[in-house]
Design a protein around this motif. Structure first.
Motif, short mmCIF file in Angstrom:
data_model
loop_
_atom_site.label_atom_id
_atom_site.label_comp_id
_atom_site.label_asym_id
_atom_site.label_seq_id
_atom_site.Cartn_x
_atom_site.Cartn_y
_atom_site.Cartn_z
N GLY A 1 22.98 16.27 32.54
CA GLY A 1 23.79 15.24 33.18
C GLY A 1 23.03 14.08 33.77
O GLY A 1 23.60 13.31 34.57
N PHE A 2 21.75 13.90 33.44
CA PHE A 2 21.04 12.70 33.90
C PHE A 2 21.80 11.46 33.47
O PHE A 2 22.43 11.42 32.41
CB PHE A 2 19.64 12.65 33.27
CG PHE A 2 18.61 13.50 33.95
CD1 PHE A 2 17.65 12.93 34.77
CD2 PHE A 2 18.56 14.88 33.73
CE1 PHE A 2 16.67 13.71 35.38
CE2 PHE A 2 17.59 15.66 34.33
CZ PHE A 2 16.64 15.08 35.16
N ARG A 3 21.72 10.40 34.28
CA ARG A 3 22.33 9.11 33.93
C ARG A 3 21.36 8.31 33.07
O ARG A 3 20.23 8.04 33.49
CB ARG A 3 22.67 8.31 35.19
CG ARG A 3 23.92 8.80 35.90
CD ARG A 3 24.19 7.93 37.11
NE ARG A 3 24.47 6.54 36.73
CZ ARG A 3 25.69 6.04 36.59
NH1 ARG A 3 26.76 6.81 36.78
NH2 ARG A 3 25.87 4.77 36.27
N LEU A 4 21.80 7.91 31.91
CA LEU A 4 21.02 7.03 31.05
C LEU A 4 21.30 5.59 31.49
O LEU A 4 22.43 5.11 31.38
CB LEU A 4 21.40 7.22 29.59
CG LEU A 4 20.72 6.28 28.58
CD1 LEU A 4 19.21 6.47 28.58
CD2 LEU A 4 21.31 6.49 27.18
N GLU A 5 20.27 4.90 32.00
CA GLU A 5 20.47 3.57 32.55
C GLU A 5 20.00 2.45 31.63
O GLU A 5 20.46 1.31 31.75
CB GLU A 5 19.73 3.45 33.90
CG GLU A 5 20.29 4.35 34.98
CD GLU A 5 21.72 3.98 35.37
OE1 GLU A 5 22.18 2.87 35.01
OE2 GLU A 5 22.39 4.79 36.02
N HIS A 6 19.09 2.75 30.74
CA HIS A 6 18.57 1.70 29.87
C HIS A 6 17.94 2.36 28.65
O HIS A 6 17.35 3.45 28.76
CB HIS A 6 17.52 0.86 30.61
CG HIS A 6 16.91 -0.22 29.78
ND1 HIS A 6 17.60 -1.34 29.39
CD2 HIS A 6 15.66 -0.35 29.26
CE1 HIS A 6 16.80 -2.14 28.69
NE2 HIS A 6 15.61 -1.55 28.58
N TYR B 1 15.47 5.45 29.76
CA TYR B 1 15.20 5.51 31.19
C TYR B 1 16.39 6.18 31.88
O TYR B 1 17.53 5.71 31.73
CB TYR B 1 15.00 4.11 31.76
CG TYR B 1 13.84 3.35 31.13
CD1 TYR B 1 12.63 3.23 31.80
CD2 TYR B 1 13.97 2.75 29.87
CE1 TYR B 1 11.56 2.52 31.23
CE2 TYR B 1 12.92 2.05 29.30
CZ TYR B 1 11.72 1.95 29.99
OH TYR B 1 10.67 1.25 29.41
N LEU B 2 16.13 7.23 32.65
CA LEU B 2 17.20 8.01 33.26
C LEU B 2 16.95 8.20 34.75
O LEU B 2 15.83 8.01 35.24
CB LEU B 2 17.32 9.38 32.57
CG LEU B 2 17.55 9.36 31.06
CD1 LEU B 2 16.22 9.57 30.32
CD2 LEU B 2 18.53 10.43 30.63
N ARG B 3 18.01 8.60 35.45
CA ARG B 3 17.89 8.87 36.89
C ARG B 3 18.89 9.93 37.31
O ARG B 3 19.84 10.26 36.58
CB ARG B 3 18.12 7.60 37.70
CG ARG B 3 19.53 7.03 37.57
CD ARG B 3 19.82 6.00 38.64
NE ARG B 3 21.01 5.21 38.35
CZ ARG B 3 21.78 4.63 39.28
NH1 ARG B 3 21.48 4.75 40.57
NH2 ARG B 3 22.84 3.93 38.94
N GLY B 4 18.71 10.43 38.54
CA GLY B 4 19.68 11.30 39.16
C GLY B 4 20.69 10.50 39.97
O GLY B 4 20.55 9.29 40.17
N TYR B 5 21.72 11.19 40.48
CA TYR B 5 22.84 10.49 41.09
C TYR B 5 22.53 9.94 42.48
O TYR B 5 23.24 9.06 42.97
CB TYR B 5 24.06 11.42 41.15
CG TYR B 5 24.54 11.77 39.76
CD1 TYR B 5 25.26 10.85 39.01
CD2 TYR B 5 24.24 13.00 39.17
CE1 TYR B 5 25.68 11.14 37.72
CE2 TYR B 5 24.66 13.31 37.89
CZ TYR B 5 25.37 12.37 37.16
OH TYR B 5 25.77 12.65 35.88
#
Length: 318
Positions: free
Chosen positions: A28-33, A40-44
């Motif tokens: 469930g990582f967020r794909l941002e770019h 490039y991914l991040r947590g919530y």
């Protein structure tokens, strides 16, 4: 050098689509770019990306990133020049200036201050996926010289020791050091190195750790669960260790404790204390002590490794 906290990791992966299916699709990582060959991914909870996946010929770790304060890059650059360690200045998506250097032990470190802030999504619960990955928490690296590396990171980079493991002869086998105020931003584990042992992400609560295991089970992917769920004696944290499609080890982690007091006494663990690795849960598999990820130098070549003089495994290993 004014290090604030662990900041990001850049992984080389052989198949970017498979890696995204694991990190974005299952966890469930967020794909941002996304650009050619990189994601490039991040947590919530995060306002900056913390995981970069790069398509490459073989699996490896290109950078272990740390956030610094306003003067950190200037201080780091001066130190690198003074000590003669390899370094270079780079930029990346959302990060205009990154200082990359190879520390004296071979670890590929990256320091940055400025970062493009992404939209806050912590309370957009309807968008959360997977077990609810919140933020990057720490790195754990294999080292053949845990004592030397620990002293260096304390004296040069200003890390503080929270917990450590010794044998009956008083030899240091592992250490946990922090900057941000919980148990660790980086840990050193005895073994062939330098290599990455694992990187960890914080989950909101112990039930999220169990949810992650359920998600892997539902997807018929339990072969990627290496260890856990359980609770560590060290750090007191709940954990689940997974292997991604390239064999990189990620820990899902939560519920350790506050360490901000400057006079906090470090916790000592005996090497063969059965509660050290696992306060409760199954015994640790042998793979957990032996397998790790290759690190890259500044020319993107594998960093040579060497065995530790401290040989053998702790007791209570499967």
């Amino acid at each position: 050098m004014a290090i604030v906290r662990v900041g990001f990791i850049e992984l080389w992966v052989r198949d970017l689509e498979k890696s995204l299916e694991f990190y974005q699709g299952l966890l469930g990582f967020r794909l941002e770019h996304r650009e050619e060959g990189a994601a490039y991914l991040r947590g919530y909870e995060e306002l900056e990306w913390s995981l970069k996946l790069t398509q490459a010929p073989f699996p490896a770790v290109r950078a272990l990133g740390f956030k610094v304060d306003e003067k950190g890059l200037e201080q780091g650059l001066a130190w690198a020049r003074q000590e003669g360690v390899p370094y270079r200045l780079e930029s990346d998506w959302g990060r205009p200036e990154i200082l990359r250097l190879q520390d004296p032990f071979g670890y590929p470190l990256a320091f940055y201050f400025k970062a493009e802030k992404l939209p806050r999504v912590l309370q957009n619960y309807h968008e959360h996926r997977g077990p609810g990955i919140l933020r990057i928490d720490h790195f754990n690296v294999f080292s053949p010289v845990v004592g030397e590396a620990t002293r260096f990171y304390q004296e040069v980079f200003g890390f503080r020791l929270t917990e450590y493991t010794e044998d009956d002869q008083g030899r240091l086998w592992a250490s946990w050091l922090h900057r941000k105020g919980n148990v660790h931003d980086i840990a050193f584990t005895n073994g062939e190195g330098p290599r990455l042992h694992h990187f960890a992400y914080w989950l909101p609560d112990p039930l999220a750790v169990l949810k992650a295991a359920d998600i892997l089970a539902g997807a018929m992917r339990t072969d990627q669960i290496e260890r856990g769920p359980g609770r560590h004696g060290i750090s007191n944290a709940m954990f689940l260790y997974l292997k991604d499609p390239d064999g990189h080890r990620i820990e899902l982690y939560t519920s350790d404790y506050l360490t901000v007091d400057p006079d906090l006494p470090p916790v000592r663990w005996s090497l063969n204390d059965p509660r050290r690795q696992t306060l409760w849960g199954h015994r640790t598999p042998k793979s957990w002590f032996l397998e790790g990820s290759v690190l890259l130098d500044l020319e993107d070549n594998p960093v040579p490794t060497r065995p530790s003089v401290l040989q053998g495994l702790p007791e209570h290993v499967t």
